[in-house]
Scaffold this active site. Structure first.
Site, PDB file in Angstrom:
ATOM      1  N   CYS A   1      -4.559   2.595  -2.813  1.00 36.46           N
ATOM      2  CA  CYS A   1      -3.329   3.159  -3.361  1.00 36.46           C
ATOM      3  C   CYS A   1      -2.127   2.969  -2.439  1.00 36.46           C
ATOM      4  O   CYS A   1      -1.023   2.708  -2.901  1.00 36.46           O
ATOM      5  CB  CYS A   1      -3.521   4.642  -3.662  1.00 36.46           C
ATOM      6  SG  CYS A   1      -3.700   5.697  -2.197  1.00 36.46           S
TER       7      CYS A   1
ATOM      8  N   CYS B   1     -15.542   3.574  -0.015  1.00 34.53           N
ATOM      9  CA  CYS B   1     -14.971   4.900  -0.239  1.00 34.53           C
ATOM     10  C   CYS B   1     -15.917   5.773  -1.053  1.00 34.53           C
ATOM     11  O   CYS B   1     -16.111   6.948  -0.747  1.00 34.53           O
ATOM     12  CB  CYS B   1     -13.620   4.766  -0.930  1.00 34.53           C
ATOM     13  SG  CYS B   1     -12.781   6.351  -1.192  1.00 34.53           S
TER      14      CYS B   1
END
Length: 380
Positions: free
Chosen positions: A213, A120
Protein backbone atom coordinates in the site's frame (compact mmCIF):
# COMPACT_ATOMS: atom_id res chain seq x y z
CA UNK A 1 -6.38 -37.27 -7.73
CA UNK A 2 -5.50 -37.28 -4.04
CA UNK A 3 -8.32 -39.50 -2.90
CA UNK A 4 -6.16 -41.95 -0.94
CA UNK A 5 -4.13 -39.12 0.59
CA UNK A 6 -7.25 -37.27 1.70
CA UNK A 7 -8.72 -40.47 3.14
CA UNK A 8 -5.59 -40.97 5.24
CA UNK A 9 -5.62 -37.34 6.30
CA UNK A 10 -9.22 -37.59 7.55
CA UNK A 11 -8.31 -40.65 9.59
CA UNK A 12 -5.50 -38.71 11.25
CA UNK A 13 -7.74 -35.72 11.98
CA UNK A 14 -10.30 -38.02 13.68
CA UNK A 15 -12.69 -35.13 14.28
CA UNK A 16 -13.74 -32.05 12.38
CA UNK A 17 -12.64 -28.64 13.56
CA UNK A 18 -14.95 -26.84 15.95
CA UNK A 19 -17.58 -25.20 13.77
CA UNK A 20 -18.56 -21.55 14.35
CA UNK A 21 -21.77 -20.91 16.26
CA UNK A 22 -24.00 -17.86 16.63
CA UNK A 23 -22.76 -15.74 19.50
CA UNK A 24 -19.11 -16.72 18.97
CA UNK A 25 -16.57 -13.93 19.18
CA UNK A 26 -15.04 -13.02 15.80
CA UNK A 27 -12.14 -10.63 15.26
CA UNK A 28 -12.41 -9.14 11.77
CA UNK A 29 -9.13 -8.00 10.20
CA UNK A 30 -10.21 -4.70 8.65
CA UNK A 31 -8.30 -2.63 6.10
CA UNK A 32 -10.70 0.21 5.39
CA UNK A 33 -11.61 -1.40 2.06
CA UNK A 34 -14.82 -2.81 0.68
CA UNK A 35 -14.00 -6.50 1.20
CA UNK A 36 -13.35 -6.40 4.94
CA UNK A 37 -16.21 -3.94 5.51
CA UNK A 38 -18.77 -6.17 3.82
CA UNK A 39 -17.29 -9.20 5.60
CA UNK A 40 -17.79 -7.57 9.00
CA UNK A 41 -21.40 -6.74 8.13
CA UNK A 42 -22.12 -10.28 6.95
CA UNK A 43 -20.69 -11.77 10.12
CA UNK A 44 -22.83 -9.52 12.30
CA UNK A 45 -25.93 -10.42 10.26
CA UNK A 46 -25.11 -14.09 10.93
CA UNK A 47 -25.22 -13.52 14.67
CA UNK A 48 -21.54 -13.38 15.65
CA UNK A 49 -20.06 -11.00 18.21
CA UNK A 50 -17.86 -9.06 15.82
CA UNK A 51 -15.08 -6.61 16.56
CA UNK A 52 -12.75 -4.93 14.10
CA UNK A 53 -8.95 -4.98 14.29
CA UNK A 54 -6.98 -2.60 12.05
CA UNK A 55 -3.34 -3.57 11.52
CA UNK A 56 -0.89 -0.68 11.28
CA UNK A 57 2.00 -2.19 9.34
CA UNK A 58 3.83 0.91 8.09
CA UNK A 59 5.16 3.95 9.94
CA UNK A 60 3.70 6.96 8.14
CA UNK A 61 6.41 9.13 9.74
CA UNK A 62 8.80 7.59 7.24
CA UNK A 63 8.76 10.32 4.61
CA UNK A 64 9.56 7.78 1.90
CA UNK A 65 6.25 5.98 2.46
CA UNK A 66 2.86 7.26 1.34
CA UNK A 67 0.51 4.66 2.77
CA UNK A 68 -2.84 6.35 3.50
CA UNK A 69 -3.13 4.56 6.83
CA UNK A 70 -4.78 7.45 8.66
CA UNK A 71 -7.58 7.59 6.08
CA UNK A 72 -7.94 3.80 6.15
CA UNK A 73 -8.16 3.82 9.96
CA UNK A 74 -10.79 6.57 9.74
CA UNK A 75 -12.80 4.46 7.26
CA UNK A 76 -12.56 1.43 9.55
CA UNK A 77 -13.89 3.47 12.46
CA UNK A 78 -16.80 4.77 10.37
CA UNK A 79 -17.77 1.27 9.24
CA UNK A 80 -17.52 -0.10 12.77
CA UNK A 81 -19.59 2.78 14.14
CA UNK A 82 -22.29 2.08 11.55
CA UNK A 83 -22.27 -1.61 12.48
CA UNK A 84 -22.14 -0.76 16.20
CA UNK A 85 -19.11 -2.96 16.81
CA UNK A 86 -15.87 -2.09 18.64
CA UNK A 87 -12.67 -1.51 16.71
CA UNK A 88 -9.02 -1.49 17.74
CA UNK A 89 -5.83 -0.41 16.00
CA UNK A 90 -2.90 -2.77 16.56
CA UNK A 91 0.70 -1.78 15.81
CA UNK A 92 2.76 -4.29 13.83
CA UNK A 93 5.21 -1.80 12.30
CA UNK A 94 8.30 -3.51 13.75
CA UNK A 95 6.98 -6.99 12.95
CA UNK A 96 6.28 -6.00 9.37
CA UNK A 97 9.63 -4.34 8.86
CA UNK A 98 11.68 -7.27 10.19
CA UNK A 99 9.58 -10.19 8.95
CA UNK A 100 8.29 -8.88 5.61
CA UNK A 101 9.83 -5.67 4.31
CA UNK A 102 13.49 -6.40 5.08
CA UNK A 103 13.21 -9.87 3.55
CA UNK A 104 11.58 -8.30 0.49
CA UNK A 105 14.43 -5.81 0.09
CA UNK A 106 17.04 -8.55 0.53
CA UNK A 107 15.36 -10.67 -2.14
CA UNK A 108 15.15 -7.85 -4.68
CA UNK A 109 18.78 -6.94 -3.97
CA UNK A 110 19.74 -10.54 -4.77
CA UNK A 111 17.96 -10.41 -8.13
CA UNK A 112 14.91 -12.38 -7.00
CA UNK A 113 11.19 -11.68 -7.41
CA UNK A 114 9.62 -12.08 -3.93
CA UNK A 115 5.96 -11.90 -2.95
CA UNK A 116 5.54 -9.67 0.14
CA UNK A 117 1.79 -10.43 0.32
CA UNK A 118 2.53 -14.11 0.98
CA UNK A 119 5.00 -13.14 3.71
CA UNK A 120 2.54 -10.68 5.26
CA UNK A 121 -0.18 -13.30 5.53
CA UNK A 122 2.20 -15.89 6.94
CA UNK A 123 3.94 -13.72 9.54
CA UNK A 124 1.62 -10.81 10.30
CA UNK A 125 -2.07 -11.48 9.66
CA UNK A 126 -1.98 -15.19 10.53
CA UNK A 127 0.99 -14.82 12.85
CA UNK A 128 1.30 -11.66 14.95
CA UNK A 129 -2.41 -10.80 14.72
CA UNK A 130 -3.63 -14.32 15.43
CA UNK A 131 -1.37 -14.45 18.49
CA UNK A 132 -3.26 -11.46 19.94
CA UNK A 133 -6.65 -13.12 19.61
CA UNK A 134 -8.05 -15.20 22.50
CA UNK A 135 -7.98 -18.93 21.82
CA UNK A 136 -11.79 -19.16 21.96
CA UNK A 137 -12.26 -16.45 19.28
CA UNK A 138 -12.29 -16.70 15.49
CA UNK A 139 -10.21 -14.64 13.07
CA UNK A 140 -11.97 -13.44 9.91
CA UNK A 141 -10.47 -11.85 6.79
CA UNK A 142 -11.81 -10.51 3.52
CA UNK A 143 -9.90 -12.98 1.34
CA UNK A 144 -11.76 -14.61 -1.53
CA UNK A 145 -11.28 -18.23 -0.46
CA UNK A 146 -12.99 -20.86 1.69
CA UNK A 147 -12.36 -23.51 4.33
CA UNK A 148 -14.31 -26.70 5.01
CA UNK A 149 -15.10 -28.59 8.20
CA UNK A 150 -11.57 -29.97 8.36
CA UNK A 151 -9.87 -26.61 7.89
CA UNK A 152 -8.80 -27.30 4.31
CA UNK A 153 -8.05 -24.15 2.32
CA UNK A 154 -10.26 -24.05 -0.79
CA UNK A 155 -10.47 -21.69 -3.74
CA UNK A 156 -13.09 -18.94 -3.66
CA UNK A 157 -16.23 -19.30 -5.74
CA UNK A 158 -15.09 -16.63 -8.23
CA UNK A 159 -11.96 -18.04 -9.97
CA UNK A 160 -10.75 -14.61 -11.12
CA UNK A 161 -10.67 -13.31 -7.54
CA UNK A 162 -9.53 -16.46 -5.72
CA UNK A 163 -6.81 -15.55 -3.19
CA UNK A 164 -5.81 -18.94 -1.83
CA UNK A 165 -2.45 -18.42 -3.60
CA UNK A 166 -1.59 -15.74 -1.02
CA UNK A 167 -2.43 -18.07 1.88
CA UNK A 168 -0.40 -21.07 0.73
CA UNK A 169 2.05 -20.78 3.66
CA UNK A 170 -0.61 -20.37 6.36
CA UNK A 171 -0.65 -23.49 8.59
CA UNK A 172 -3.70 -25.63 9.07
CA UNK A 173 -3.83 -24.76 12.80
CA UNK A 174 -4.45 -21.12 11.83
CA UNK A 175 -6.99 -21.96 9.12
CA UNK A 176 -8.98 -23.99 11.66
CA UNK A 177 -9.61 -20.72 13.51
CA UNK A 178 -10.36 -18.59 10.45
CA UNK A 179 -13.56 -17.53 8.67
CA UNK A 180 -13.73 -16.22 5.09
CA UNK A 181 -17.15 -14.54 4.69
CA UNK A 182 -16.58 -13.71 0.98
CA UNK A 183 -15.60 -17.21 -0.14
CA UNK A 184 -19.00 -17.98 -1.65
CA UNK A 185 -19.72 -14.52 -3.07
CA UNK A 186 -20.02 -14.81 -6.89
CA UNK A 187 -18.17 -11.62 -7.91
CA UNK A 188 -16.36 -8.49 -6.77
CA UNK A 189 -19.10 -6.41 -8.34
CA UNK A 190 -21.59 -8.22 -6.14
CA UNK A 191 -19.54 -7.25 -3.07
CA UNK A 192 -19.49 -3.61 -4.15
CA UNK A 193 -23.25 -3.65 -4.66
CA UNK A 194 -23.68 -5.14 -1.20
CA UNK A 195 -21.54 -2.33 0.21
CA UNK A 196 -23.78 0.26 -1.45
CA UNK A 197 -26.88 -1.47 -0.10
CA UNK A 198 -25.34 -1.49 3.39
CA UNK A 199 -24.60 2.22 3.22
CA UNK A 200 -20.83 1.89 2.88
CA UNK A 201 -20.69 4.22 -0.10
CA UNK A 202 -17.29 5.67 0.76
CA UNK A 203 -15.45 2.36 0.96
CA UNK A 204 -17.34 1.04 -2.07
CA UNK A 205 -15.95 3.93 -4.13
CA UNK A 206 -12.33 3.45 -3.05
CA UNK A 207 -9.88 2.24 -5.65
CA UNK A 208 -8.83 -1.36 -5.21
CA UNK A 209 -5.30 -1.58 -3.88
CA UNK A 210 -2.70 -3.87 -5.43
CA UNK A 211 0.63 -4.80 -3.88
CA UNK A 212 2.24 -2.89 -1.03
CA UNK A 213 0.00 0.00 0.00
CA UNK A 214 2.71 2.52 0.91
CA UNK A 215 4.12 2.54 -2.61
CA UNK A 216 1.06 4.61 -3.51
CA UNK A 217 -1.24 4.62 -6.51
CA UNK A 218 0.90 7.00 -8.59
CA UNK A 219 4.43 5.72 -7.92
CA UNK A 220 6.38 3.09 -9.78
CA UNK A 221 7.43 0.21 -7.57
CA UNK A 222 11.00 0.35 -8.92
CA UNK A 223 11.26 4.03 -7.95
CA UNK A 224 10.11 3.19 -4.44
CA UNK A 225 12.59 0.32 -4.06
CA UNK A 226 15.36 2.59 -5.32
CA UNK A 227 15.08 4.61 -2.11
CA UNK A 228 16.14 1.54 -0.10
CA UNK A 229 18.32 -0.49 -2.48
CA UNK A 230 21.66 0.94 -3.59
CA UNK A 231 22.35 -0.68 -6.95
CA UNK A 232 23.89 1.22 -9.86
CA UNK A 233 22.67 1.48 -13.43
CA UNK A 234 24.35 -0.78 -15.96
CA UNK A 235 24.31 -2.25 -19.43
CA UNK A 236 21.32 -3.90 -21.04
CA UNK A 237 22.51 -6.47 -23.57
CA UNK A 238 21.07 -8.75 -26.22
CA UNK A 239 21.25 -12.26 -24.76
CA UNK A 240 21.67 -13.75 -28.23
CA UNK A 241 24.91 -11.97 -29.17
CA UNK A 242 26.04 -9.88 -26.18
CA UNK A 243 25.49 -6.59 -28.01
CA UNK A 244 24.82 -3.60 -25.77
CA UNK A 245 21.33 -2.30 -26.54
CA UNK A 246 20.87 0.26 -23.78
CA UNK A 247 21.08 0.91 -20.06
CA UNK A 248 19.10 -0.40 -17.08
CA UNK A 249 18.36 1.68 -13.99
CA UNK A 250 19.18 -0.98 -11.39
CA UNK A 251 18.60 -4.73 -11.67
CA UNK A 252 16.21 -4.81 -8.70
CA UNK A 253 13.61 -2.93 -10.77
CA UNK A 254 13.19 -5.63 -13.44
CA UNK A 255 11.28 -8.91 -13.52
CA UNK A 256 11.78 -11.87 -15.81
CA UNK A 257 9.38 -11.69 -18.75
CA UNK A 258 8.46 -8.02 -18.42
CA UNK A 259 9.10 -5.37 -21.06
CA UNK A 260 12.60 -3.96 -20.57
CA UNK A 261 11.68 -0.48 -21.88
CA UNK A 262 14.88 -0.45 -23.92
CA UNK A 263 14.63 1.38 -27.25
CA UNK A 264 17.02 -0.22 -29.71
CA UNK A 265 16.31 -1.25 -33.29
CA UNK A 266 12.96 -2.54 -34.54
CA UNK A 267 12.34 -4.96 -31.68
CA UNK A 268 10.52 -4.67 -28.39
CA UNK A 269 12.88 -6.06 -25.74
CA UNK A 270 11.94 -8.29 -22.80
CA UNK A 271 13.87 -9.28 -19.68
CA UNK A 272 15.26 -12.84 -19.88
CA UNK A 273 17.71 -12.82 -16.96
CA UNK A 274 19.83 -10.67 -14.64
CA UNK A 275 23.59 -11.06 -14.18
CA UNK A 276 24.45 -9.61 -10.76
CA UNK A 277 28.20 -10.26 -11.12
CA UNK A 278 28.52 -8.09 -14.23
CA UNK A 279 25.49 -5.89 -13.41
CA UNK A 280 23.97 -6.60 -16.81
CA UNK A 281 20.32 -6.93 -17.79
CA UNK A 282 19.94 -9.76 -20.31
CA UNK A 283 17.21 -9.09 -22.86
CA UNK A 284 15.63 -10.89 -25.80
CA UNK A 285 13.62 -9.58 -28.76
CA UNK A 286 9.89 -10.30 -28.56
CA UNK A 287 7.56 -11.51 -25.81
CA UNK A 288 7.49 -15.09 -27.13
CA UNK A 289 11.24 -15.67 -27.38
CA UNK A 290 12.07 -19.33 -26.52
CA UNK A 291 14.33 -18.26 -23.65
CA UNK A 292 11.30 -16.91 -21.78
CA UNK A 293 9.65 -20.35 -21.54
CA UNK A 294 10.36 -22.90 -18.83
CA UNK A 295 9.27 -26.47 -18.16
CA UNK A 296 9.81 -26.81 -14.42
CA UNK A 297 10.94 -25.17 -11.22
CA UNK A 298 12.59 -26.36 -8.03
CA UNK A 299 11.41 -24.81 -4.76
CA UNK A 300 12.87 -24.29 -1.29
CA UNK A 301 11.20 -23.51 2.05
CA UNK A 302 8.22 -25.62 1.08
CA UNK A 303 5.11 -25.45 3.28
CA UNK A 304 2.51 -28.21 3.38
CA UNK A 305 -0.59 -26.70 4.95
CA UNK A 306 -1.57 -29.98 6.62
CA UNK A 307 2.07 -30.99 7.36
CA UNK A 308 1.94 -34.25 5.36
CA UNK A 309 4.74 -34.65 2.82
CA UNK A 310 3.67 -36.42 -0.40
CA UNK A 311 6.48 -37.07 -2.86
CA UNK A 312 4.79 -37.72 -6.22
CA UNK A 313 1.51 -36.08 -7.18
CA UNK A 314 -0.45 -34.76 -10.13
CA UNK A 315 -1.45 -31.19 -9.22
CA UNK A 316 -2.64 -27.85 -10.53
CA UNK A 317 0.03 -25.19 -10.10
CA UNK A 318 0.59 -21.43 -10.32
CA UNK A 319 3.72 -19.30 -10.06
CA UNK A 320 1.79 -16.01 -10.01
CA UNK A 321 -1.49 -14.91 -8.45
CA UNK A 322 -3.08 -13.91 -11.77
CA UNK A 323 -1.86 -16.98 -13.63
CA UNK A 324 -4.41 -19.51 -14.86
CA UNK A 325 -3.97 -22.86 -13.02
CA UNK A 326 -1.91 -25.33 -15.06
CA UNK A 327 -1.50 -29.11 -14.84
CA UNK A 328 1.81 -30.23 -13.37
CA UNK A 329 3.63 -33.10 -11.68
CA UNK A 330 5.08 -32.65 -8.20
CA UNK A 331 8.13 -34.73 -7.28
CA UNK A 332 11.01 -34.58 -4.80
CA UNK A 333 14.62 -34.17 -5.91
CA UNK A 334 17.51 -36.09 -4.29
CA UNK A 335 18.34 -33.04 -2.16
CA UNK A 336 14.80 -32.98 -0.75
CA UNK A 337 13.60 -29.95 -2.70
CA UNK A 338 10.25 -30.09 -4.45
CA UNK A 339 10.15 -29.97 -8.23
CA UNK A 340 7.06 -28.83 -10.14
CA UNK A 341 7.09 -29.96 -13.77
CA UNK A 342 4.42 -28.42 -15.96
CA UNK A 343 2.65 -30.42 -18.66
CA UNK A 344 3.22 -27.54 -21.07
CA UNK A 345 6.01 -24.93 -20.98
CA UNK A 346 5.03 -21.71 -19.23
CA UNK A 347 6.30 -18.21 -19.77
CA UNK A 348 8.41 -16.09 -17.45
CA UNK A 349 9.09 -18.02 -14.28
CA UNK A 350 11.44 -16.19 -11.93
CA UNK A 351 13.50 -17.18 -8.91
CA UNK A 352 11.93 -15.92 -5.71
CA UNK A 353 8.35 -16.31 -6.87
CA UNK A 354 5.96 -18.49 -4.89
CA UNK A 355 4.92 -21.70 -6.63
CA UNK A 356 1.63 -23.02 -5.23
CA UNK A 357 -0.14 -26.34 -5.86
CA UNK A 358 -3.76 -27.48 -5.61
CA UNK A 359 -5.77 -30.66 -5.89
CA UNK A 360 -8.69 -29.22 -7.85
CA UNK A 361 -9.91 -26.49 -5.43
CA UNK A 362 -7.92 -27.70 -2.42
CA UNK A 363 -4.75 -25.64 -1.81
CA UNK A 364 -2.02 -27.98 -0.60
CA UNK A 365 0.87 -25.56 -0.08
CA UNK A 366 3.84 -24.12 -1.88
CA UNK A 367 7.44 -22.94 -1.80
CA UNK A 368 9.84 -20.31 -3.08
CA UNK A 369 11.28 -20.93 -6.55
CA UNK A 370 15.00 -21.60 -6.17
CA UNK A 371 15.81 -22.77 -9.67
CA UNK A 372 14.08 -22.83 -13.06
CA UNK A 373 14.47 -25.42 -15.80
CA UNK A 374 14.18 -24.33 -19.47
CA UNK A 375 11.64 -25.92 -21.77
CA UNK A 376 13.01 -29.08 -23.43
CA UNK A 377 13.15 -29.37 -26.32
CA UNK A 378 13.39 -25.56 -26.79
CA UNK A 379 10.32 -23.97 -28.32
CA UNK A 380 10.77 -23.18 -32.01
Amino acid sequence: MLGSLWHGLKLRLTTQRRLPQKGDRVVMAMSGGVDSSVSAALLKQQGYKVEGFYMKNWDTRDERGVCPSEQDWHDVQQVCDKLDIPCTQVDFVKDYWHQVFQDTLDAYSAGLTPNPDVLCNQHIKFGSLLDKIPSDAWLATGHYCRTDGYGRLLRGKEPAKDQSYYLSTVPWTALQRTLFPLGDIPSKQHVKQMAHDMGFTQVAAKRESYGICFVGQHRKFADFLGQYIDQPAGQAVNLENGQVIGEHKGLFGYTIGQAAHIHHGPHKWFVADKDLETNRLLCVPGSTHPTLFHQACVARDWTWIHTYQPTDLDVWAQVRYRQHPLKARLTVDQDGRYRVTFKEPIRAMAKGQQVVVWDKDWCLGGGIIDDIIPATPPLA
